[in-house]
Design an enzyme around this catalytic site. Structure first.
Site, PDB file in Angstrom:
ATOM      1  N   TYR A 128     -10.104  -1.266  -0.374  1.00  0.00           N
ATOM      2  CA  TYR A 128      -8.879  -0.788  -1.032  1.00  0.00           C
ATOM      3  C   TYR A 128      -9.041   0.688  -1.408  1.00  0.00           C
ATOM      4  O   TYR A 128      -8.190   1.521  -1.095  1.00  0.00           O
ATOM      5  CB  TYR A 128      -8.602  -1.635  -2.283  1.00  0.00           C
ATOM      6  CG  TYR A 128      -7.329  -1.273  -3.010  1.00  0.00           C
ATOM      7  CD1 TYR A 128      -6.128  -1.925  -2.718  1.00  0.00           C
ATOM      8  CD2 TYR A 128      -7.303  -0.286  -3.994  1.00  0.00           C
ATOM      9  CE1 TYR A 128      -4.954  -1.607  -3.380  1.00  0.00           C
ATOM     10  CE2 TYR A 128      -6.135   0.044  -4.663  1.00  0.00           C
ATOM     11  CZ  TYR A 128      -4.967  -0.624  -4.362  1.00  0.00           C
ATOM     12  OH  TYR A 128      -3.802  -0.303  -5.020  1.00  0.00           O
ATOM     13  N   HIS A 156       0.831  -1.204   0.000  1.00  0.00           N
ATOM     14  CA  HIS A 156       0.000   0.000   0.000  1.00  0.00           C
ATOM     15  C   HIS A 156       0.872   1.262   0.000  1.00  0.00           C
ATOM     16  O   HIS A 156       0.495   2.298   0.539  1.00  0.00           O
ATOM     17  CB  HIS A 156      -0.992  -0.003   1.181  1.00  0.00           C
ATOM     18  CG  HIS A 156      -2.084  -1.019   0.983  1.00  0.00           C
ATOM     19  ND1 HIS A 156      -3.205  -0.766   0.234  1.00  0.00           N
ATOM     20  CD2 HIS A 156      -2.189  -2.308   1.379  1.00  0.00           C
ATOM     21  CE1 HIS A 156      -3.977  -1.847   0.206  1.00  0.00           C
ATOM     22  NE2 HIS A 156      -3.370  -2.813   0.888  1.00  0.00           N
ATOM     23  N   THR A 157       2.031   1.132  -0.597  1.00  0.00           N
ATOM     24  CA  THR A 157       2.918   2.292  -0.746  1.00  0.00           C
ATOM     25  C   THR A 157       2.946   2.772  -2.197  1.00  0.00           C
ATOM     26  O   THR A 157       3.283   3.928  -2.444  1.00  0.00           O
ATOM     27  CB  THR A 157       4.361   1.926  -0.336  1.00  0.00           C
ATOM     28  OG1 THR A 157       4.675   0.654  -0.900  1.00  0.00           O
ATOM     29  CG2 THR A 157       4.506   1.854   1.171  1.00  0.00           C
ATOM     30  N   ASP A 195       2.196  -3.890  -9.791  1.00  0.00           N
ATOM     31  CA  ASP A 195       1.969  -5.208 -10.393  1.00  0.00           C
ATOM     32  C   ASP A 195       2.379  -5.226 -11.866  1.00  0.00           C
ATOM     33  O   ASP A 195       3.066  -6.133 -12.337  1.00  0.00           O
ATOM     34  CB  ASP A 195       0.486  -5.606 -10.278  1.00  0.00           C
ATOM     35  CG  ASP A 195      -0.032  -5.506  -8.853  1.00  0.00           C
ATOM     36  OD1 ASP A 195       0.786  -5.391  -7.926  1.00  0.00           O
ATOM     37  OD2 ASP A 195      -1.265  -5.530  -8.673  1.00  0.00           O
ATOM     38  N   GLY A 203      -7.773 -14.368  -8.456  1.00  0.00           N
ATOM     39  CA  GLY A 203      -8.368 -13.934  -7.185  1.00  0.00           C
ATOM     40  C   GLY A 203      -7.513 -14.262  -5.972  1.00  0.00           C
ATOM     41  O   GLY A 203      -7.991 -14.194  -4.841  1.00  0.00           O
ATOM     42  N   ALA A 204      -6.260 -14.622  -6.177  1.00  0.00           N
ATOM     43  CA  ALA A 204      -5.392 -15.002  -5.055  1.00  0.00           C
ATOM     44  C   ALA A 204      -4.454 -13.871  -4.660  1.00  0.00           C
ATOM     45  O   ALA A 204      -3.603 -14.037  -3.800  1.00  0.00           O
ATOM     46  CB  ALA A 204      -4.581 -16.238  -5.424  1.00  0.00           C
ATOM     47  N   GLY A 205      -4.580 -12.726  -5.329  1.00  0.00           N
ATOM     48  CA  GLY A 205      -3.694 -11.607  -5.011  1.00  0.00           C
ATOM     49  C   GLY A 205      -2.313 -11.770  -5.616  1.00  0.00           C
ATOM     50  O   GLY A 205      -1.340 -11.202  -5.127  1.00  0.00           O
ATOM     51  N   LEU A 206      -2.209 -12.562  -6.693  1.00  0.00           N
ATOM     52  CA  LEU A 206      -0.907 -12.745  -7.353  1.00  0.00           C
ATOM     53  C   LEU A 206      -0.882 -12.048  -8.720  1.00  0.00           C
ATOM     54  O   LEU A 206      -0.057 -12.365  -9.577  1.00  0.00           O
ATOM     55  CB  LEU A 206      -0.587 -14.241  -7.484  1.00  0.00           C
ATOM     56  CG  LEU A 206      -0.472 -14.988  -6.141  1.00  0.00           C
ATOM     57  CD1 LEU A 206      -0.249 -16.476  -6.354  1.00  0.00           C
ATOM     58  CD2 LEU A 206       0.650 -14.411  -5.277  1.00  0.00           C
ATOM     59  N   GLU A 247      -6.373  -0.555 -15.906  1.00  0.00           N
ATOM     60  CA  GLU A 247      -7.010  -0.818 -14.605  1.00  0.00           C
ATOM     61  C   GLU A 247      -7.766   0.417 -14.120  1.00  0.00           C
ATOM     62  O   GLU A 247      -8.916   0.333 -13.710  1.00  0.00           O
ATOM     63  CB  GLU A 247      -5.941  -1.168 -13.550  1.00  0.00           C
ATOM     64  CG  GLU A 247      -5.276  -2.499 -13.745  1.00  0.00           C
ATOM     65  CD  GLU A 247      -6.092  -3.664 -13.190  1.00  0.00           C
ATOM     66  OE1 GLU A 247      -7.131  -3.444 -12.559  1.00  0.00           O
ATOM     67  OE2 GLU A 247      -5.653  -4.816 -13.417  1.00  0.00           O
TER      68      GLU A 247
HETATM   69  C1  GLA Z   1      -2.873  -4.395  -5.111  1.00  0.00           C
HETATM   70  C2  GLA Z   1      -2.643  -3.309  -6.156  1.00  0.00           C
HETATM   71  C3  GLA Z   1      -1.217  -2.752  -6.091  1.00  0.00           C
HETATM   72  C4  GLA Z   1      -0.856  -2.367  -4.655  1.00  0.00           C
HETATM   73  C5  GLA Z   1      -1.198  -3.500  -3.688  1.00  0.00           C
HETATM   74  C6  GLA Z   1      -0.974  -3.120  -2.252  1.00  0.00           C
HETATM   75  O1  GLA Z   1      -2.096  -5.510  -5.434  1.00  0.00           O
HETATM   76  O2  GLA Z   1      -2.868  -3.833  -7.455  1.00  0.00           O
HETATM   77  O3  GLA Z   1      -1.102  -1.650  -6.966  1.00  0.00           O
HETATM   78  O4  GLA Z   1      -1.472  -1.183  -4.278  1.00  0.00           O
HETATM   79  O5  GLA Z   1      -2.543  -3.922  -3.820  1.00  0.00           O
HETATM   80  O6  GLA Z   1       0.384  -2.917  -2.010  1.00  0.00           O
END
Ligand code: GLA
Length: 387
Positions: free
Chosen positions: A219, A33-34, A170, A120-123, A158
């Site tokens: 978010y 979250h930076t 990402d 959907g796994a945050g990858l 996005e």
């Molecule tokens: C998601 C977003 C990224 C980032 C992270 C948190 O993955 O796609 O841009 O903000 O959350 O670090």
């Protein structure tokens, strides 16, 4: 599936051999979250990729198919939608729309998508499909955007087409990651440095198998809270453009004048930026004890100050901390579910993975997916020999 098999499937569907482009998912070692606060992150590309096979077609159409989803998408290039329609093909379509908006012609094409990044796994399966699609579509029109520009384009997809207010992390690491390395990125200047990950360490990614429903709303709310923090802090520091520009001393000097929740969010971001920079130095020296310590601090800060963790993630981190071979671990990605990232000694990684699976299942009642990975290369063309 090997790229050659995707090529064969493409030929069976469309009757011509394709070119194939590949882009990986990512895992973030530290710096959460930076990115949207103009700060620092340190992700790696991972060995799961999305591949897009493509060939030109003479009509003015984009025909998009996937090996995972049966739904087909077909668009007339004279009449492309300007916003997402709500299906997997949006990520490909969004890239076409954005390329065009940036002045690059998009000719007709047939595309076949094959994704292996867990969804959907945050990858970052979405960054992977966007980046692979961008390389594929650019191969049709001859546009030669440098990779950092491809990352920016995909982030715009996005933000402007899909409607997710994500940062650049990402897409950037999916484009520019390097095998065996973490990528220290300055999300303001986009300057980056590759930091070798010691060879005796594996990245063990553990999937909680949950994604809490409020994830995307929360978010966006965290983003707004950070923006609010900057607005307040500008009273005293008018030159600050983002939380990146605020030091810990400056923040602490006004603790009493900032609403408690906003203060906690700011505290996380300011400290997390410091942790990334310190952590990069430790990792470069091979000091995993100190680096691992910072990963633990990052997790606790995300849990207590930024409040984006959840019970499943916290349990998973606690289990990891009790296992042999563990050097450091934390939740990774946006939060509210998804995965943890653990640095584990290679010699202990298989046992770590097995014990994690058993203990998490015993605690939460769900069998987690556990992936023992190494940092991988960013996006590129795949060899495509169909014979
Ligand atoms: C998601 C977003 C990224 C980032 C992270 C948190 O993955 O796609 O841009 O903000 O959350 O670090």
């Amino acid at each position: 599936m090997k790229p050659t098999e995707l090529g064969r499937q493409f030929e069976a569907l469309f009757g011509v051999p394709p070119r194939i482009f590949r882009a990986p998912g990512r895992v973030n070692l530290i710096g959460e979250h930076t990115d949207y606060n103009d700060g620092f992150v340190m992700p790696c590309a991972i060995e799961f990729s999305t591949r897009v096979a493509i060939s030109p077609r003479p009509d003015r159409k984009l025909v998009i198919r996937s090996l995972e989803f049966s739904e087909q998408a077909e668009f007339d290039l004279q009449d492309l939608p300007s916003r997402a329609k709500g299906g997997w093909a949006d990520y490909v379509l969004g890239v076409a729309v954005m390329l065009r908006e940036m002045g690059h012609p998009v000719p007709g094409g047939s595309l076949l998508v094959r994704g292996e990044v867990p969804i959907g796994a945050g990858l970052s399966s979405s960054a992977a499909i966007e980046v692979a699609s961008a390389l594929a579509l650019m191969s049709l029109n001859g546009a030669r955007l440098p990779l950092p520009e491809v990352a920016k384009l995909c982030r715009r997809v996005e933000n402007e087409f899909i409607g997710a207010r994500v940062g650049i992390m990402d897409q950037f690491v999916s484009c520019l990651g390097k095998a065996g390395h973490a990528l220290l990125l300055d999300c303001r200047s986009l300057e980056f440095k590759l930091i070798p990950i010691p060879e005796n360490i594996r990245l063990v990614i553990c999937n909680t198998m949950v994604k809490h429903e409020h994830a995307s709303g929360a978010y966006n709310r965290r983003r707004e809270e950070c923006d609010e923090g900057v607005r307040i802090l500008r009273k005293w520091y008018p030159e600050a453009r983002a939380l990146r520009d605020i030091s810990m001393e400056q923040l602490e000097a006004h603790a009493a004048e900032i609403p408690a929740t906003i203060y906690k969010r700011c505290l996380h971001v300011v400290a997390e930026n410091q942790r990334v920079l310190e952590g990069a130095a430790y990792l470069a020296e091979g000091d995993l004890t100190r680096f691992g310590g910072l990963m633990g601090e990052s997790h606790r800060s995300l849990r207590d100050l930024f409040e984006v963790s959840c019970r499943e993630l916290d349990v998973m981190v606690e289990i990891a901390e009790s296992l042999e071979g563990f050097c450091g671990g934390r939740m990774t990605g946006g939060g509210f579910g998804g995965c943890t990232i653990n640095l584990v000694k290679t010699s202990h990684a298989p046992r770590f993975a097995a014990q994690m699976a058993d203990r998490y299942q015993a605690a939460i009642g769900i069998k987690p997916d556990v992936y023992v990975c190494s940092a991988a290369n960013g996006a590129g063309a795949d060899l495509n020999k169909t014979t």
